[in-house]
Each structure stands twice: as structure tokens, then as C-alpha cells.
Motif scaffolding. Structure first.
Motif, PDB file in Angstrom:
ATOM      1  N   SER A  67      -6.180 -61.749  41.360  1.00 52.22           N
ATOM      2  CA  SER A  67      -5.363 -62.295  42.191  1.00 52.22           C
ATOM      3  C   SER A  67      -4.249 -61.146  42.950  1.00 52.22           C
ATOM      4  CB  SER A  67      -4.120 -63.198  41.679  1.00 52.22           C
ATOM      5  OG  SER A  67      -2.966 -63.749  42.453  1.00 52.22           O
ATOM      6  N   LEU A  68      -4.395 -61.105  44.170  1.00 55.58           N
ATOM      7  CA  LEU A  68      -3.751 -60.341  45.087  1.00 55.58           C
ATOM      8  C   LEU A  68      -2.387 -60.416  44.935  1.00 55.58           C
ATOM      9  CD1 LEU A  68      -3.729 -57.549  46.719  1.00 55.58           C
ATOM     10  CD2 LEU A  68      -4.131 -59.028  48.474  1.00 55.58           C
ATOM     11  N   LEU A  69      -1.922 -61.910  45.136  1.00 52.92           N
ATOM     12  CA  LEU A  69      -0.500 -62.140  45.132  1.00 52.92           C
ATOM     13  C   LEU A  69       0.209 -61.804  43.989  1.00 52.92           C
ATOM     14  CD1 LEU A  69       1.738 -63.782  46.526  1.00 52.92           C
ATOM     15  CD2 LEU A  69       0.819 -65.911  45.692  1.00 52.92           C
ATOM     16  N   ARG A  70      -0.512 -62.073  42.774  1.00 55.01           N
ATOM     17  CA  ARG A  70       0.310 -61.622  41.459  1.00 55.01           C
ATOM     18  C   ARG A  70       0.617 -60.224  41.496  1.00 55.01           C
ATOM     19  NH1 ARG A  70      -2.462 -64.229  35.940  1.00 55.01           N
ATOM     20  NH2 ARG A  70      -2.109 -66.550  36.420  1.00 55.01           N
ATOM     21  N   PRO A 118     -13.860 -64.128  56.981  1.00 53.34           N
ATOM     22  CA  PRO A 118     -12.696 -64.904  56.210  1.00 53.34           C
ATOM     23  C   PRO A 118     -11.986 -63.877  55.345  1.00 53.34           C
ATOM     24  CG  PRO A 118     -14.924 -65.707  55.537  1.00 53.34           C
ATOM     25  CD  PRO A 118     -15.263 -64.533  56.836  1.00 53.34           C
ATOM     26  N   PHE A 119     -10.854 -64.024  55.285  1.00 53.46           N
ATOM     27  CA  PHE A 119      -9.952 -63.096  54.039  1.00 53.46           C
ATOM     28  C   PHE A 119     -10.299 -63.559  52.699  1.00 53.46           C
ATOM     29  CE2 PHE A 119      -6.156 -61.853  52.062  1.00 53.46           C
ATOM     30  CZ  PHE A 119      -6.313 -60.602  52.054  1.00 53.46           C
ATOM     31  N   ASP A 120     -10.456 -62.670  51.945  1.00 57.02           N
ATOM     32  CA  ASP A 120     -10.508 -63.107  50.375  1.00 57.02           C
ATOM     33  C   ASP A 120      -9.667 -61.796  49.681  1.00 57.02           C
ATOM     34  OD1 ASP A 120     -11.244 -63.744  48.109  1.00 57.02           O
ATOM     35  OD2 ASP A 120     -13.216 -63.530  48.316  1.00 57.02           O
ATOM     36  N   GLY A 121      -8.644 -62.582  49.043  1.00 59.66           N
ATOM     37  CA  GLY A 121      -7.648 -61.609  48.462  1.00 59.66           C
ATOM     38  C   GLY A 121      -8.427 -60.893  47.193  1.00 59.66           C
ATOM     39  N   PHE A 122      -9.370 -61.424  46.903  1.00 62.30           N
ATOM     40  CA  PHE A 122     -10.414 -60.786  45.729  1.00 62.30           C
ATOM     41  C   PHE A 122     -11.820 -60.803  46.096  1.00 62.30           C
ATOM     42  CE2 PHE A 122     -12.367 -60.407  41.541  1.00 62.30           C
ATOM     43  CZ  PHE A 122     -11.705 -59.161  40.954  1.00 62.30           C
ATOM     44  N   PRO A 123     -12.284 -60.038  46.878  1.00 60.84           N
ATOM     45  CA  PRO A 123     -13.685 -60.035  47.353  1.00 60.84           C
ATOM     46  C   PRO A 123     -14.626 -59.861  46.091  1.00 60.84           C
ATOM     47  CG  PRO A 123     -12.917 -57.835  47.486  1.00 60.84           C
ATOM     48  CD  PRO A 123     -11.579 -58.608  47.139  1.00 60.84           C
ATOM     49  N   SER A 124     -15.896 -60.678  46.517  1.00 59.95           N
ATOM     50  CA  SER A 124     -17.052 -60.582  45.515  1.00 59.95           C
ATOM     51  C   SER A 124     -17.453 -59.260  45.066  1.00 59.95           C
ATOM     52  CB  SER A 124     -18.283 -61.612  46.012  1.00 59.95           C
ATOM     53  OG  SER A 124     -18.668 -60.595  47.371  1.00 59.95           O
ATOM     54  N   ALA A 125     -17.169 -58.351  45.813  1.00 66.47           N
ATOM     55  CA  ALA A 125     -17.492 -56.718  45.496  1.00 66.47           C
ATOM     56  C   ALA A 125     -16.772 -56.203  44.066  1.00 66.47           C
ATOM     57  CB  ALA A 125     -17.247 -55.799  46.550  1.00 66.47           C
ATOM     58  N   PHE A 126     -15.552 -56.691  43.775  1.00 62.38           N
ATOM     59  CA  PHE A 126     -14.747 -56.483  42.718  1.00 62.38           C
ATOM     60  C   PHE A 126     -15.302 -57.462  41.483  1.00 62.38           C
ATOM     61  CE2 PHE A 126     -11.072 -55.135  45.655  1.00 62.38           C
ATOM     62  CZ  PHE A 126     -11.630 -54.038  45.990  1.00 62.38           C
ATOM     63  N   ALA A 127     -16.410 -58.383  41.715  1.00 68.14           N
ATOM     64  CA  ALA A 127     -16.459 -59.662  40.634  1.00 68.14           C
ATOM     65  C   ALA A 127     -16.967 -58.574  39.380  1.00 68.14           C
ATOM     66  CB  ALA A 127     -17.321 -60.503  41.110  1.00 68.14           C
TER      67      ALA A 127
END
Length: 253
Positions: A214-217, A69-78
Motif C-alpha cells: 500500500s503506497l498510501l500506508r 492506469p495508475f497502480d500504487g503497487f505494480p505487479s512488478a513488485f509482487a
């Protein structure tokens, strides 16, 4: 992992050839005066950049097991997100390093743009001056290029490429740094000053992305930057020139 390394090698070789060809194409574009020829280049870049960046993003995300499933902000970047959102009184070493990096990026950007700022926003001589549209049709294509860059480039350089490099290097810092540098080198057609400026801009967009999650931002921010460069700044420059023109005419009479 072998397939991932092969894909990275393909991107390195293909990217180098694409950038080299893009440098030659932009040099030719700068000499054009006929609007039909200019529109041909706009359309070509619009299609090519969409296919290259979106296509490479899909493959990279698939190899990084992040396509679905696509995630614009993956947990790896948390971890980076948490670090950037710490309270202001936190003076840890990591926060200081990021603050220094951001300051250095801003300083480089200001230094590169200093002459342009002194010229009162006049677009002459700037690396992207040739791309400024000269009529309505060119304006529509330039707007589409801006939106396309915001979508495709941010999808690739802010998400897909770091995710793929993170899988190989196991270091988020290395993955992000290489992605930012690659973003700058992808704009080699602007010359070395343009590479420095876009690298600094890429660093700031990366911090913005990691901070807000937010990737959209960040896509919108990128598109807005391009719209300002291609439309707002030239419009302000033209307004300034038009206000000064009568005075110059009087002095020269």
C-alpha cells in the motif's frame, strides 16, 4: 529506452545540483532567527519539493508505462511482496537476506540515534533541529512540509524511481537498492549522519511498502515520522525540561 536513459541522466545531474544548493540553503537556514525569514524557507522548500518530486514521479511513471492506469503497487513488485509474506517457518535464503538487511538497517539507525536517545529526546544538536517550528505559523508550514514529504518523496522513491530503474536494469533488487540510497543522499543537508539515518529509514519504509503493498500506508507512515520529529519529540523534551527546571533552580540557589 533512449529517452529513459536521457531522463535518468537529467535526474542525476539535476538532482546533484539541487542537493548541493539545498545543502547551502539549509546551512543558511540554521543561522536564521527571524521568523519571517524562516517562513520564507519553509514556503520555498514546500513548493520546490512538491514540484520536483511529483513532477519527476509523473515523468518517470510515464516512461515506465505505469502512469495510466495508475497502480500504487505494480505487479512488478509482487514477487517481493510474496517473499515478505511467506510463513514464518520459511527459512529460504532470500528471506534470510531480507531479514539481515532489515536488521542491519535498524542497527545503523539505532547507532546513529544513540546519542540523541541518551540525551532524553532533547532535540539540540540533531540534524533536523533547525526545522523544529518556533511559533504557530512555522508550525503550520512544518506540518505541511511533513505531509508533502510523505506524499511526494514516497511517490518518487518508493514507486516511480524503482519502476523506472527496473525497466533499465531488469533487477528489482538493484532498483530498490538504488532508490533507497538516493533517498538518503537527497537528505545530504543533514550531514553524513543524517544521510545514514535517512537511508536506514528509507530501507525500513521500503520493506513496509513491499510487505503491505500500500503506497498510501507508507505515505502516512513517512508523514507521521516527520510529525513526531518536528512536534512530538520536541514537546516531550520541553515537558521533561520544564519538570526538571524547578529542581535545577533550587540546586543553583
Amino acid at each position: 529506452m533512449v529517452l529513459t536513459l536521457i531522463w535518468i541522466a537529467v535526474m542525476l545531474v539535476g538532482g546533484a545540483r539541487w542537493v548541493r544548493r539545498d545543502v547551502a540553503a539549509y546551512a543558511r537556514f540554521q543561522t536564521l532567527s527571524d521568523t519571517m525569514e524562516r517562513q520564507h524557507f519553509y514556503r520555498r522548500w514546500l513548493v520546490e519539493s512538491f514540484v520536483v518530486f511529483v513532477g519527476a514521479s509523473v515523468i518517470s511513471l510515464w516512461l515506465a508505462h505505469a502512469l495510466w492506469p495508475f497502480d500504487g503497487f505494480p505487479s512488478a513488485f509482487a514477487p517481493a511482496n510474496r517473499l515478505l509474506n511467506q510463513e514464518s517457518q520459511d527459512t529460504g535464503d532470500h528471506w534470510m537476506l531480507m531479514a539481515l538487511g532489515l536488521t542491519a538497517g535498524i542497527a545503523v539507525s539505532v547507532a546513529v540515534q544513540w546519542r540523541r536517545l541518551k540525551n532524553v529526546l532533547t532535540p539540540k544538536g540533531s540534524p533536523d533541529a533547525a526545522l523544529i517550528p518556533r511559533n504557530r505559523r512555522e508550525g503550520m508550514l512544518a506540518l505541511l512540509l511533513s505531509l508533502n514529504a510523505g506524499f511526494g518523496e514516497e511517490l518518487f522513491f518508493r514507486l516511480a524511481l524503482p519502476m523506472l530503474l527496473l525497466q533499465v536494469t531488469d533487477s528489482l533488487a538493484v532498483a530498490l537498492a538504488v532508490s533507497v540510497l538516493s533517498f538518503g543522499l537527497a537528505h545530504a543537508h543533514y550531514g553524513w549522519k543524517g544521510v545514514l539515518a535517512t537511508t536506514a529509514a528509507g530501507a525500513m519504509l521500503t520493506f513496509y511498502y513491499l510487505h503491505h503493498g500500500s503506497l498510501l500506508r507508507v505515505m502516512i507512515a513517512h508523514a507521521v515520522i516527520d510529525v513526531i520529529a518536528f512536534f512530538v519529540r520536541p514537546a516531550i523534551a520541553d515537558w521533561i525540561v520544564s519538570r526538571r527546571a524547578p529542581r535545577w533552580a533550587f540546586l543553583n540557589s
